[in-house]
Design a protein around this motif. Structure first.
Motif, PDB file in Angstrom:
ATOM      1  N   ASP A 152       8.727   0.925   1.828  1.00  0.00           N
ATOM      2  CA  ASP A 152       7.883   0.453   0.741  1.00  0.00           C
ATOM      3  C   ASP A 152       7.915  -1.069   0.699  1.00  0.00           C
ATOM      4  N   LEU A 153       7.393  -1.643  -0.375  1.00  0.00           N
ATOM      5  CA  LEU A 153       7.315  -3.098  -0.474  1.00  0.00           C
ATOM      6  C   LEU A 153       8.694  -3.729  -0.476  1.00  0.00           C
ATOM      7  N   VAL A 154       9.655  -3.140  -1.182  1.00  0.00           N
ATOM      8  CA  VAL A 154      11.000  -3.718  -1.251  1.00  0.00           C
ATOM      9  C   VAL A 154      11.647  -3.731   0.132  1.00  0.00           C
ATOM     10  N   SER A 155      11.482  -2.656   0.886  1.00  0.00           N
ATOM     11  CA  SER A 155      12.067  -2.607   2.231  1.00  0.00           C
ATOM     12  C   SER A 155      11.468  -3.673   3.139  1.00  0.00           C
ATOM     13  N   VAL A 156      10.154  -3.823   3.107  1.00  0.00           N
ATOM     14  CA  VAL A 156       9.499  -4.844   3.942  1.00  0.00           C
ATOM     15  C   VAL A 156       9.896  -6.241   3.485  1.00  0.00           C
ATOM     16  N   ILE A 157      10.014  -6.438   2.169  1.00  0.00           N
ATOM     17  CA  ILE A 157      10.427  -7.747   1.646  1.00  0.00           C
ATOM     18  C   ILE A 157      11.837  -8.087   2.116  1.00  0.00           C
ATOM     19  N   ASN A 158      12.755  -7.129   2.070  1.00  0.00           N
ATOM     20  CA  ASN A 158      14.131  -7.382   2.510  1.00  0.00           C
ATOM     21  C   ASN A 158      14.177  -7.763   3.980  1.00  0.00           C
ATOM     22  N   THR A 159      13.432  -7.038   4.802  1.00  0.00           N
ATOM     23  CA  THR A 159      13.412  -7.365   6.238  1.00  0.00           C
ATOM     24  C   THR A 159      12.826  -8.745   6.472  1.00  0.00           C
ATOM     25  N   SER A 160      11.742  -9.061   5.783  1.00  0.00           N
ATOM     26  CA  SER A 160      11.109 -10.371   5.952  1.00  0.00           C
ATOM     27  C   SER A 160      12.033 -11.495   5.493  1.00  0.00           C
ATOM     28  N   LEU A 179       0.826  -1.209   0.000  1.00  0.00           N
ATOM     29  CA  LEU A 179       0.000   0.000   0.000  1.00  0.00           C
ATOM     30  C   LEU A 179       0.859   1.257   0.000  1.00  0.00           C
ATOM     31  N   ASN A 180       1.988   1.226   0.697  1.00  0.00           N
ATOM     32  CA  ASN A 180       2.901   2.376   0.649  1.00  0.00           C
ATOM     33  C   ASN A 180       3.442   2.592  -0.761  1.00  0.00           C
ATOM     34  N   THR A 181       3.763   1.499  -1.447  1.00  0.00           N
ATOM     35  CA  THR A 181       4.234   1.618  -2.825  1.00  0.00           C
ATOM     36  C   THR A 181       3.154   2.178  -3.733  1.00  0.00           C
ATOM     37  N   VAL A 182       1.924   1.677  -3.581  1.00  0.00           N
ATOM     38  CA  VAL A 182       0.818   2.161  -4.400  1.00  0.00           C
ATOM     39  C   VAL A 182       0.545   3.634  -4.104  1.00  0.00           C
ATOM     40  N   LYS A 183       0.638   4.029  -2.832  1.00  0.00           N
ATOM     41  CA  LYS A 183       0.413   5.437  -2.472  1.00  0.00           C
ATOM     42  C   LYS A 183       1.422   6.342  -3.166  1.00  0.00           C
ATOM     43  N   VAL A 184       2.686   5.952  -3.142  1.00  0.00           N
ATOM     44  CA  VAL A 184       3.720   6.754  -3.808  1.00  0.00           C
ATOM     45  C   VAL A 184       3.489   6.782  -5.311  1.00  0.00           C
ATOM     46  N   LYS A 213       7.912   1.412 -11.028  1.00  0.00           N
ATOM     47  CA  LYS A 213       9.065   0.540 -10.773  1.00  0.00           C
ATOM     48  C   LYS A 213      10.188   1.286 -10.061  1.00  0.00           C
ATOM     49  N   ASN A 214      10.370   2.565 -10.400  1.00  0.00           N
ATOM     50  CA  ASN A 214      11.432   3.339  -9.755  1.00  0.00           C
ATOM     51  C   ASN A 214      11.142   3.609  -8.286  1.00  0.00           C
ATOM     52  N   SER A 215       9.886   3.470  -7.877  1.00  0.00           N
ATOM     53  CA  SER A 215       9.579   3.646  -6.445  1.00  0.00           C
ATOM     54  C   SER A 215      10.278   2.612  -5.575  1.00  0.00           C
ATOM     55  N   SER A 216      10.775   1.529  -6.176  1.00  0.00           N
ATOM     56  CA  SER A 216      11.515   0.524  -5.408  1.00  0.00           C
ATOM     57  C   SER A 216      12.830   1.072  -4.869  1.00  0.00           C
ATOM     58  N   MET A 259       7.287 -10.366  -4.281  1.00  0.00           N
ATOM     59  CA  MET A 259       7.591  -9.026  -4.769  1.00  0.00           C
ATOM     60  C   MET A 259       7.397  -8.928  -6.285  1.00  0.00           C
ATOM     61  N   MET A 260       7.884  -9.931  -7.026  1.00  0.00           N
ATOM     62  CA  MET A 260       7.700  -9.901  -8.472  1.00  0.00           C
ATOM     63  C   MET A 260       6.230  -9.966  -8.847  1.00  0.00           C
ATOM     64  N   GLY A 261       5.463 -10.802  -8.149  1.00  0.00           N
ATOM     65  CA  GLY A 261       4.032 -10.884  -8.429  1.00  0.00           C
ATOM     66  C   GLY A 261       3.307  -9.591  -8.126  1.00  0.00           C
ATOM     67  N   ALA A 262       3.699  -8.912  -7.025  1.00  0.00           N
ATOM     68  CA  ALA A 262       3.047  -7.654  -6.660  1.00  0.00           C
ATOM     69  C   ALA A 262       3.324  -6.572  -7.688  1.00  0.00           C
ATOM     70  N   TYR A 263       4.591  -6.402  -8.069  1.00  0.00           N
ATOM     71  CA  TYR A 263       4.913  -5.376  -9.066  1.00  0.00           C
ATOM     72  C   TYR A 263       4.290  -5.706 -10.418  1.00  0.00           C
ATOM     73  N   LEU A 264       4.261  -6.986 -10.767  1.00  0.00           N
ATOM     74  CA  LEU A 264       3.656  -7.376 -12.039  1.00  0.00           C
ATOM     75  C   LEU A 264       2.162  -7.066 -12.040  1.00  0.00           C
ATOM     76  N   THR A 265       1.490  -7.321 -10.915  1.00  0.00           N
ATOM     77  CA  THR A 265       0.053  -7.050 -10.831  1.00  0.00           C
ATOM     78  C   THR A 265      -0.233  -5.558 -10.940  1.00  0.00           C
ATOM     79  N   VAL A 266       0.537  -4.744 -10.203  1.00  0.00           N
ATOM     80  CA  VAL A 266       0.316  -3.295 -10.241  1.00  0.00           C
ATOM     81  C   VAL A 266       0.577  -2.741 -11.638  1.00  0.00           C
ATOM     82  N   ASN A 267       1.668  -3.167 -12.262  1.00  0.00           N
ATOM     83  CA  ASN A 267       2.005  -2.640 -13.582  1.00  0.00           C
ATOM     84  C   ASN A 267       1.014  -3.102 -14.649  1.00  0.00           C
ATOM     85  N   LEU A 268       0.533  -4.336 -14.538  1.00  0.00           N
ATOM     86  CA  LEU A 268      -0.466  -4.802 -15.493  1.00  0.00           C
ATOM     87  C   LEU A 268      -1.777  -4.048 -15.323  1.00  0.00           C
TER      88      LEU A 268
END
Length: 406
Positions: free
Chosen positions: A356-364, A106-111, A344-347, A378-387
Motif C-alpha cells: 500500500d502507500l505506507v509500504s511504498v513510502i517506507n521503501t522510497s 491506488l492500492n490503498t484506495v482500492k482496499v 486509516k487502518n489500511s496503513s 503520505m500525510m497529504g495523501a491520507y488527508l486528501t482521501v479522508n477529506l
C-alpha cells in the motif's frame, strides 16, 4: 425666578472610569478581541514556538547537508528501482518514484473503497440480526461484536494472514463455489479473457447508476411523473450501458481458473496479502457498523413501530420503509467515522506485506533518504482521501436532513 439667585446649569454626565477588562472601539478593540487577555504572554509563547521551529529546521537542513541529501521533491522524477507486487497501473522498476507512489495510493484506495462497501452491507445485516427475537442469533452477533472490539486490529490482521498462508496447495485447493478456488497462493476467481472488458464493464455500471439516479430525480418533478415510469427509467438505465458495452467491440468471454500442473491458469488471482487485509478490515469495521446500526434503530420511537403494525405492514417492510429511513439520521454521522477509521487502518497493510502507500513510502524513504518529503506526501495523501470521504458523507447527510425536515 429670583434675580439674586444664580441660574442653574444642567448637570453634565459624569463618566466613570472604564474597567480594565472593558472593550474599546476602533482598531484597539479589534486587536483586543483577536489577542484576548494577556497579549504579552501570548506573544512570548508564539515567539518561542517560531524560534523552536527555526532551530529544528536549521538543524534538519544541516544534518541533510552533512549526509549529502538535497532537500526537495526532485527525487520523484528518478527511477524507483524496486518491484511492487500488485499494481492497478502498468509499473516497472525503471519507472519514477512518482509513479510508484501513485501505485501505492491506488492500492490503498482500492482496499478502502472495497472494504467500506462490503463492511456496510455486512454491518447492516449484523445490526438488524442483533435485534432479532431469536436469542441464538442475537447472542452470536453480540459475541462476534464483543470479540472483535476487544482485540487489537493488528492481531486480527496477523490471524487472517496466517489463515490464508495455511490454506492447502493448489493441487488440494478448496472449491467452495463453482469456478472459485482457495489455496495458499491466493483466491482464484473467474475473469474476462480480455483485460479491457473489465474497464468497459465498470464504465457501463457507472453510467447505469448515473442514469438511474438522474431518472429518479426527474420523476420527483410533478410534470414528469407520467412520462417517466419506473419501467422506462430501468430500461434506459440498463439499455444505454449495454449498448455502450456492445459498441466497444471488446469480447466478453469469461475464463474460469483451471488447475494446470502446480498452479492455476486462466481467471484472476487475488493475493493472500490483499485477501487477509480486506477480510481483517471488513470484519473489524462490520462489528463497529453493526453497533451503529443497532443504536440507530433503537433510537426510533416505539410509536413508529406500533403505527406501522396498525397499518398491517409486516416486520420486514416496517424495517425497510419506516424504521431504517428514520434511523439513517443517527447512523450516517457515525458511519462517516467508521469509513475514516477503515481508510486509516489500511496503513497496517505494511505489517502483512501488502504494497500500500505506507509500504511504498517506507521503501522510497530508505532508498532516497528523503524522509521528511516522503512523510509529507503520505500525510497529504491520507488527508486528501479522508477529506474527500468526509465531504461526500457530509453532503449525503445534509440531503438526508433536508429530506427529513420536509
Amino acid at each position: 425666578m429670583d434675580p439674586g439667585r444664580p441660574a442653574l446649569r444642567p448637570a453634565l454626565p459624569v463618566s466613570s472610569p472604564a474597567p480594565s477588562g472593558a472593550l474599546r472601539s476602533g482598531p484597539v478593540a479589534a486587536v483586543t478581541l483577536w489577542w484576548g487577555g494577556r497579549s504579552g504572554l501570548q506573544a512570548a509563547i508564539l515567539a518561542l514556538v517560531l524560534l523552536g521551529g527555526f532551530l529544528l529546521g536549521s538543524n534538519t537542513l544541516a544534518n541533510m547537508e552533512r549526509f549529502g541529501i538535497t532537500p526537495g521533491f526532485a527525487f520523484l522524477g528518478r527511477p524507483a528501482g524496486f518491484e511492487i507486487g500488485e499494481a492497478l497501473l502498468d509499473y516497472r522498476p525503471q519507472d519514477s518514484y512518482a509513479l510508484a507512489l501513485l501505485v501505492g495510493l491506488l492500492n490503498t484506495v482500492k482496499v478502502a473503497v472495497t472494504g467500506c462497501l462490503i463492511a456496510t452491507v455486512l454491518g447492516v445485516l449484523l445490526g438488524v440480526a442483533r435485534l432479532s427475537g431469536n436469542a441464538l442469533l442475537s447472542g452470536l452477533v453480540q459475541g462476534y461484536v464483543e470479540l472483535v472490539r476487544s482485540t487489537p486490529l493488528l492481531l486480527q490482521l496477523f490471524f487472517w494472514s496466517a489463515t490464508f498462508q495455511a490454506l492447502p496447495a493448489p493441487r488440494q485447493a478448496l472449491n467452495p463455489l463453482p469456478g472459485i478456488f482457495l489455496c495458499n497462493r491466493g483466491i482464484q476467481l473467474p475473469a474476462f479473457a480480455d483485460g479491457r472488458a473489465g474497464g468497459w464493464l465498470l464504465a457501463a455500471i457507472a453510467l447505469a447508476l448515473a442514469l438511474a439516479l438522474a431518472g429518479t430525480v426527474l420523476r420527483r418533478r410533478f410534470w414528469l411523473r407520467d412520462a417517466l415510469s419506473g419501467v422506462s427509467v430501468a430500461a434506459v438505465a440498463c439499455g444505454l450501458p449495454a449498448a455502450l458495452l456492445l459498441a466497444s467491440g471488446v469480447p466478453l468471454q469469461v475464463e474460469v481458473p483451471e488447475l494446470a500442473g502446480f498452479n492455476f491458469s486462466g481467471g484472476t488471482t487475488v493475493s493472500p496479502e490483499f485477501s487477509a487485509l480486506l477480510v481483517g478490515l471488513v470484519v473489524n469495521a462490520a462489528a463497529m457498523i453493526a453497533e451503529i446500526v443497532r443504536s440507530g434503530i433503537q433510537a426510533v420511537p416505539a410509536g413508529q413501530w406500533e403505527a406501522a403494525r396498525a397499518l398491517g405492514l409486516p416486520r420486514r417492510r416496517i424495517m425497510r420503509l419506516v424504521v431504517l429511513p428514520q434511523a439513517m439520521r443517527v447512523i450516517v454521522p457515525l458511519l462517516t467515522s467508521s469509513y475514516l477509521n477503515l481508510t486509516k487502518n489500511s496503513s497496517l497493510a505494511v505489517a502483512i506485506g501488502f504494497p500500500d502507500l505506507v509500504s511504498v513510502i517506507n521503501t522510497s524513504a530508505n532508498q532516497t533518504g528523503q524522509v521528511l518529503e516522503t512523510m509529507a506526501i503520505m500525510m497529504g495523501a491520507y488527508l486528501t482521501v479522508n477529506l474527500a470521504v468526509s465531504a461526500a458523507m457530509n453532503l449525503y447527510n445534509r440531503r438526508l436532513a433536508a429530506r427529513g425536515a420536509r
